[in-house]
Design an enzyme around this catalytic site. Structure first.
Site, PDB file in Angstrom:
ATOM      1  N   HIS A  85      -5.215   2.968   1.269  1.00  0.00           N
ATOM      2  CA  HIS A  85      -6.129   2.147   0.462  1.00  0.00           C
ATOM      3  C   HIS A  85      -5.687   2.110  -0.997  1.00  0.00           C
ATOM      4  CE1 HIS A  85      -8.592   2.203   4.018  1.00  0.00           C
ATOM      5  NE2 HIS A  85      -8.669   3.498   3.955  1.00  0.00           N
ATOM      6  N   HIS A  86      -4.400   2.238  -1.219  1.00  0.00           N
ATOM      7  CA  HIS A  86      -3.833   2.080  -2.564  1.00  0.00           C
ATOM      8  C   HIS A  86      -3.336   0.638  -2.675  1.00  0.00           C
ATOM      9  CE1 HIS A  86      -2.823   6.684  -2.753  1.00  0.00           C
ATOM     10  NE2 HIS A  86      -4.119   6.432  -2.783  1.00  0.00           N
ATOM     11  N   LEU A  87      -4.257  -0.276  -2.900  1.00  0.00           N
ATOM     12  CA  LEU A  87      -3.895  -1.689  -2.865  1.00  0.00           C
ATOM     13  C   LEU A  87      -3.088  -2.058  -4.103  1.00  0.00           C
ATOM     14  CD1 LEU A  87      -7.354  -3.010  -1.673  1.00  0.00           C
ATOM     15  CD2 LEU A  87      -5.321  -2.571  -0.283  1.00  0.00           C
TER      16      LEU A  87
ATOM     17  N   ASP B 237       0.876  -1.181   0.000  1.00  0.00           N
ATOM     18  CA  ASP B 237       0.000   0.000   0.000  1.00  0.00           C
ATOM     19  C   ASP B 237       0.906   1.222   0.000  1.00  0.00           C
ATOM     20  OD1 ASP B 237      -2.074   1.833   0.432  1.00  0.00           O
ATOM     21  OD2 ASP B 237      -2.905   0.785   2.155  1.00  0.00           O
ATOM     22  N   HIS B 238       0.350   2.363   0.155  1.00  0.00           N
ATOM     23  CA  HIS B 238       1.101   3.564   0.503  1.00  0.00           C
ATOM     24  C   HIS B 238       0.759   3.904   1.948  1.00  0.00           C
ATOM     25  CE1 HIS B 238       1.349   4.699  -3.977  1.00  0.00           C
ATOM     26  NE2 HIS B 238       2.551   4.391  -3.569  1.00  0.00           N
TER      27      HIS B 238
END
Lengths: 181, 535
Positions: B469-471, B316-317
């Protein structure tokens, strides 16, 4: 329907007697020179079948410090509260306990009898939270949305900030200070 | 179940988010028959806006459907039962399952990856190299920017070389940013317009940004790009959309090609589709789950999983946020959520030691939480009104978006003993922050505190590390079939007619919000599919 006058100073003191001493002091300090008066509904002048509603309305006006509450929202909140078995007793008792402040242009600097009882303190805070957030929270049920743009938190900020999903600055209007300033 | 597929097409694309929508559009525009399958329902923008106003839950997903036939995670909810176990560290993935996918609600920030992000192992000894370099993807970045309508300043940043100008000029800064940037510059950061898929002028039939400041959860004016734009364009070119079609199994034939995708309708009836090419673009968690659920006699570890890398290397980030209350008004909550970006620490030799990070101010306010906190202090109107207004005018948040290298242990496993509301095996998530990103967060935090001090903040709160939530990851691309799932085109090593798109194929993620790179890779993958179909 009759109308009653309530001084802002008197109501501020009455509602804050249950809060901490510091907060009470701050409120008193802010409004000690404020003799402005606003009008609330007089529930005693209502027809018997409308008395509870009008008492609820008057209590809402006192708790929220607003005489011009949005009527459809009032009706929605009343209905949600009305489903609670304790609503009528708390409404009438809270109003009775706050009644000494009504029709007074000024308030005494201290009066232990002015404090709301514990149950009434909880009830008026519950009522305020519902009006302010536009959401009814209670353990008995899932949270219920009772108002969006008429939630009073937005009434407090609407002069300088857009209500989310309702208002916008317009193209590039966001780069400068709010127009109200 | 009949053995005969109920539908046939040239290309079946699973997932209608930005990856699937752009791939479908590109192929359909070339005259290729496409069916786009989406587990969730079709939604209308006006309904989403109305849902948000009507629901008591006020989070970034509460206005979107979460039906039993296509359940999704609830937004940052400890009570959510969508996932099985998660840990040892906290991770709460979030995505939407509707036609158009998760770009219905996103920040709209679209920086490109840096050239060095494609060579992390070589340059910094961290993570993995991509099987392609920046120059290979650059033309597709330019195409993606045109498709999405990205605004930016051509002269602002040289970190990611450009072959074409931005389609749109940069957005004007928010007043809150104008107030805050000098303090951040005192702290040592420099700012340029954030590339954004948000119309600074009318573009592609969509209006100029109106300044609602609700980019996430939803842009009411459609000035911000959402993948529904390309779902509709794909349909105009003849692509068919099957919504409410939950794909739960792929089948392979005796030539190791994917032959059929099985899917379920909300009423429980089952259908299937055969295709010359299948494309998996259902976000990295759902795409990996489909591959793992499709285990069979010939593929006991799941489809496309001879490397055992499917479901591994989830990343993720990570982020840390800080919220300030200042002495002077900043009037956040007016205009786009972010228009300026600091890139000072996106690149540098330090990346061999700790994670890189980018920085931005968050021009958005959560009135409900703030009001509840004010009420909890015991304040009553009219003092409550005055103090709440005072505080909201002076509150501003800032965020560091941090790089996280993939590690094999972070990923998902299926728990066949437990089922979600759609009857699918539950997902267990193994998740642990690493020293690399924690060191990057500690570095970023120094700057958050410097900015607070420069601004003379009355209050400052700093969040613990959280996910943006940057999967990304879990079906990663690579040159070696033993250590990766797809090749450089997105074609799975194991099955020549199965492609993967989306953040799932990223080997690493740098500090670029992933959507633009997802879009560029998807357009590139579509070109590869077209070539393969011709061959």
């Amino acid at each position: 329907m009759g109308k009653l006058k309530i001084s802002r100073r008197a109501a501020a003191l009455g509602l804050l007697t249950g809060a901490t001493g510091l907060l009470s002091y701050r409120a008193w300090h802010v409004f000690e020179n404020d003799s402005s008066v606003f009008i609330i509904t007089d529930p005693d002048k209502a027809e018997p079948e409308g008395r509870l509603f009008n008492t609820f309305k008057a209590l809402s006006q006192i708790v929220t410090f607003r005489s011009d509450l949005h009527e459809p929202t009032l009706e929605t909140i009343y209905q949600v509260f009305h489903d609670e078995p304790w609503m009528a007793e708390h409404t009438l008792t809270s109003y009775e306990q706050l009644k000494p402040f009504i029709n007074q242009e000024t308030a005494p600097t201290s009066n232990p009898k002015l404090a709301l009882g514990e149950g009434q303190k909880w009830f008026t805070e519950h009522l305020l939270t519902t009006w302010y957030l536009g959401i009814y929270y209670h353990d008995r049920t899932q949270p219920i949305r009772v108002a969006y743009e008429h939630a009073l938190m937005f009434d407090a900020i609407k002069e300088t900030q857009p209500i989310p999903l309702i208002d916008a600055t317009g193209p590039r209007g966001w780069s400068s200070k709010p127009e109200a300033l | 179940m009949s053995n005969q597929p109920t539908h046939h097409t040239q290309v079946a694309i699973i997932g209608s988010g930005v990856a699937g929508a752009l791939c479908a559009y590109r192929l359909a525009a070339k005259g290729i028959n496409v069916i786009l399958l989406e587990a969730g329902p079709t939604v209308e923008r006006s309904d989403i806006v109305e849902n948000f106003r009507a629901t008591a839950k006020q989070n970034l997903t509460s206005g979107y459907p979460n039906p039993d036939y296509a359940p999704r995670p609830e937004w940052v909810s400890q009570e959510d039962e969508f996932f099985g176990s998660v840990g040892p560290d906290n991770m709460q993935p979030e995505y939407l399952r509707v036609v158009g996918g998760t770009t219905w609600h996103w920040g709209g920030i679209t920086p490109r990856l840096l050239p060095s992000d494609f060579e992390m192992k070589t340059k910094f000894g961290v993570g993995h190299n991509w099987p392609i370099d920046y120059a290979t993807l650059e033309p597709y970045y330019a195409q993606a920017e045109r498709e999405m309508g990205v605004c930016g300043d051509d002269d602002a940043s040289t970190l990611s070389p450009r072959s074409t100008p931005y389609p749109l000029p940069p957005l004007a800064p928010a007043y809150s940013e104008t107030v805050m940037l000098p303090f951040a510059e005192q702290a040592g950061l420099t700012f340029s317009p954030a590339p954004s898929a948000r119309n600074s002028r009318g573009y592609d039939g969509r209006s100029e940004c109106q300044g609602f400041s609700t980019c996430s959860p939803i842009c009411p004016s459609a000035a911000q790009y959402a993948a529904i734009v390309h779902v509709r364009k794909a349909q105009e070119h003849g692509a068919q959309l099957f919504d409410q079609a939950l794909v739960d199994r792929l089948e392979i034939d005796d030539k190791s090609k994917v032959s059929v995708a099985h899917f379920r309708r909300p009423d429980g009836t089952r259908e299937s589709i055969s295709a010359d090419v299948f494309v998996l673009g259902a976000n990295c968690i759902e795409s990996a789950r489909i591959l793992l659920m499709s285990a069979g006699e010939a593929t006991p570890a799941g489809i496309a999983n001879s490397s055992a890398q499917v479901g591994r290397n989830l990343f993720d980030h990570p982020g840390i946020d800080s919220t300030l209350v200042l002495k002077q008004p900043v009037f956040a909550g007016r205009g786009p959520e972010t228009t300026r970006l600091a890139e000072n620490f996106r690149e540098g030799g330090f990346r061999s030691e700790h994670a890189s990070w980018s920085f931005y101010f968050h021009n958005h306010l959560d009135f409900q939480i703030a009001a509840a906190e004010e009420i909890a202090t015991g304040l009553k109107p009219p003092e409550l009104d005055a103090h709440f207004k005072w505080k909201m005018e002076r509150t501003i948040s800032m965020s560091a978006l941090i790089e996280q290298p993939p590690v094999e242990a972070n990923g998902i496993r299926l728990d066949w003993s437990a089922r979600d509301r759609a009857g699918q095996p539950k997902i267990d998530i193994q998740w642990q922050w690493g020293e690399y990103e924690l060191a990057g967060a500690a570095h970023a935090k120094i700057y958050l505190e410097k900015i607070a001090k420069a601004a003379g903040a009355i209050e400052q709160t700093v969040t613990p590390l959280y996910g943006h939530h940057h999967l990304m990851g879990m079906i990663r691309m690579g040159e070696n079939p033993k250590t990766s799932v797809t090749d450089a085109e997105g074609r799975t090593h194991d099955h020549s007619n199965l492609f993967a798109i989306g953040g799932a194929v990223f080997p690493t993620g740098g500090t670029a919000n992933p959507t633009l790179t997802i879009a560029a890779l998807s357009l590139r993958c579509a070109d590869s599919i077209e070539r393969q179909l011709k061959e």
